[in-house]
Design a protein around this motif. Sequence first.
Motif, PDB file in Angstrom:
ATOM      1  N   GLN A  72      10.363  20.753  -8.551  1.00  0.00           N
ATOM      2  CA  GLN A  72      10.896  22.153  -8.662  1.00  0.00           C
ATOM      3  C   GLN A  72      12.486  21.956  -8.780  1.00  0.00           C
ATOM      4  O   GLN A  72      13.223  22.514  -8.170  1.00  0.00           O
ATOM      5  N   ALA A  73      12.818  21.072  -9.499  1.00  0.00           N
ATOM      6  CA  ALA A  73      14.082  20.828  -9.943  1.00  0.00           C
ATOM      7  C   ALA A  73      14.980  21.719 -10.999  1.00  0.00           C
ATOM      8  O   ALA A  73      14.853  21.387 -12.311  1.00  0.00           O
ATOM      9  N   GLN A  74      15.354  22.791 -10.728  1.00  0.00           N
ATOM     10  CA  GLN A  74      15.862  23.764 -11.608  1.00  0.00           C
ATOM     11  C   GLN A  74      17.446  23.459 -11.616  1.00  0.00           C
ATOM     12  O   GLN A  74      18.136  23.315 -10.645  1.00  0.00           O
ATOM     13  N   PRO A  75      18.206  23.680 -12.779  1.00  0.00           N
ATOM     14  CA  PRO A  75      17.528  24.242 -13.882  1.00  0.00           C
ATOM     15  C   PRO A  75      17.183  23.255 -15.080  1.00  0.00           C
ATOM     16  O   PRO A  75      16.886  23.302 -15.854  1.00  0.00           O
ATOM     17  N   TRP A  76      16.958  21.734 -14.555  1.00  0.00           N
ATOM     18  CA  TRP A  76      16.797  20.592 -15.289  1.00  0.00           C
ATOM     19  C   TRP A  76      15.245  20.768 -15.860  1.00  0.00           C
ATOM     20  O   TRP A  76      14.985  20.292 -17.047  1.00  0.00           O
ATOM     21  N   ASP A  77      14.377  21.206 -15.049  1.00  0.00           N
ATOM     22  CA  ASP A  77      13.024  21.422 -15.793  1.00  0.00           C
ATOM     23  C   ASP A  77      13.041  22.681 -16.980  1.00  0.00           C
ATOM     24  O   ASP A  77      12.236  22.266 -17.827  1.00  0.00           O
ATOM     25  N   SER A  78      14.164  23.588 -16.866  1.00  0.00           N
ATOM     26  CA  SER A  78      13.910  24.666 -18.092  1.00  0.00           C
ATOM     27  C   SER A  78      14.683  23.767 -19.186  1.00  0.00           C
ATOM     28  O   SER A  78      14.158  24.034 -20.329  1.00  0.00           O
ATOM     29  N   ILE A  79      15.587  22.941 -19.037  1.00  0.00           N
ATOM     30  CA  ILE A  79      16.158  22.074 -20.164  1.00  0.00           C
ATOM     31  C   ILE A  79      15.443  21.222 -20.726  1.00  0.00           C
ATOM     32  O   ILE A  79      15.232  21.302 -21.889  1.00  0.00           O
ATOM     33  N   THR A  80      14.483  20.547 -20.075  1.00  0.00           N
ATOM     34  CA  THR A  80      13.479  19.550 -20.559  1.00  0.00           C
ATOM     35  C   THR A  80      12.420  20.264 -21.278  1.00  0.00           C
ATOM     36  O   THR A  80      12.007  19.727 -22.325  1.00  0.00           O
ATOM     37  N   LYS A  81      12.144  21.386 -20.749  1.00  0.00           N
ATOM     38  CA  LYS A  81      10.974  22.233 -21.605  1.00  0.00           C
ATOM     39  C   LYS A  81      11.612  22.728 -22.796  1.00  0.00           C
ATOM     40  O   LYS A  81      10.721  22.820 -23.794  1.00  0.00           O
ATOM     41  N   CYS A  82      12.928  22.951 -23.168  1.00  0.00           N
ATOM     42  CA  CYS A  82      13.252  23.482 -24.467  1.00  0.00           C
ATOM     43  C   CYS A  82      13.469  22.331 -25.164  1.00  0.00           C
ATOM     44  O   CYS A  82      13.886  22.457 -26.204  1.00  0.00           O
ATOM     45  N   LEU A  83      13.241  20.940 -24.963  1.00  0.00           N
ATOM     46  CA  LEU A  83      13.462  20.022 -25.893  1.00  0.00           C
ATOM     47  C   LEU A  83      12.044  19.458 -26.400  1.00  0.00           C
ATOM     48  O   LEU A  83      11.949  19.052 -27.529  1.00  0.00           O
ATOM     49  N   LEU A  84      10.801  20.183 -25.907  1.00  0.00           N
ATOM     50  CA  LEU A  84       9.647  19.702 -26.328  1.00  0.00           C
ATOM     51  C   LEU A  84       9.273  20.030 -27.912  1.00  0.00           C
ATOM     52  O   LEU A  84       8.914  18.927 -28.536  1.00  0.00           O
ATOM     53  N   ALA A  85       9.362  21.360 -28.101  1.00  0.00           N
ATOM     54  CA  ALA A  85       9.020  21.714 -29.513  1.00  0.00           C
ATOM     55  C   ALA A  85      10.108  21.211 -30.459  1.00  0.00           C
ATOM     56  O   ALA A  85       9.702  20.913 -31.442  1.00  0.00           O
ATOM     57  N   PRO A  86      11.258  21.151 -30.322  1.00  0.00           N
ATOM     58  CA  PRO A  86      12.231  20.551 -31.258  1.00  0.00           C
ATOM     59  C   PRO A  86      11.861  19.106 -31.711  1.00  0.00           C
ATOM     60  O   PRO A  86      12.244  18.817 -32.727  1.00  0.00           O
ATOM     61  N   LEU A  87      11.443  18.351 -30.626  1.00  0.00           N
ATOM     62  CA  LEU A  87      11.174  17.124 -30.893  1.00  0.00           C
ATOM     63  C   LEU A  87       9.915  16.747 -31.768  1.00  0.00           C
ATOM     64  O   LEU A  87       9.987  15.960 -32.694  1.00  0.00           O
ATOM     65  N   LEU A  88       9.176  17.729 -31.617  1.00  0.00           N
ATOM     66  CA  LEU A  88       7.881  18.016 -32.546  1.00  0.00           C
ATOM     67  C   LEU A  88       8.295  18.224 -33.861  1.00  0.00           C
ATOM     68  O   LEU A  88       7.772  17.823 -34.987  1.00  0.00           O
TER      69      LEU A  88
END
Length: 234
Positions: free
Chosen positions: A26-42
């Motif tokens: 539950q490490a916010q906002p870092w979890d939100s940042i990594t979440k937004c990396l997933l689709a761009p890498l694909l």
Amino acid sequence: MNSLRSPWLAAFGIAVVVHLALVLAQAQPWDSITKCLLAPLLVAWVIEQRGPRLLAIALVLCLFGDLFLEIDGLFIAGMASFAAAHVCFVTFFVRRGALDVLRRTVWIPLALAAGAVLLLAWVWSGLEPGLRVPVVVYALLLASTAATALAVDLRAGIGALLFLFSDGLIAARIADRVPEESAFGGFVVMLTYSLALFLLTTAIVQKEARSRAAGGFDATRATDCWPKLPAGAV
């Protein structure tokens, strides 16, 4: 060279692992940042592999959906972005002959429609009135993506089913059918969502690559993919 042996997919895998660890912590906002990396890498991998542009657009829309859902007051905008992504997925699979297959296997859309109805019935009373119509529309799009994907490719279909499960769990959490504050619940949502994106993306790109290899390169044929000239061509 195996298309899955790409630094972009390796980076995606690392981002997924880091993100899931941050979700559990539950490490916010870092979890939100990594979440937004997933689709761009694909998206980067799709471009590297000369995959379909429509798939890249769908993934970009998923990125905006992820981003909007992390900002207070933009939940509907996030849902709309994901809905647009599913329109892209459905359009792609329909162009690949999904409707012809579904006419012969009517049980697939019927089963998915029944599942969507059961999910809606389960969460309906717990949804805010303003969310009910958007959730109905979105559930139908999720079921449509799953049906058309299953008609074209099993791996893509499994990915679409995981997408349906992940977003169904989000709906259940919003409707207080499962604890929304649970870190484990968030972990399951993101694990299945990440797998959904991976399976849908890799299945589509590799299937398109096999189709091009089987049919040869035709510079005059319209294609949604980035065409790649054969080695040695001028």
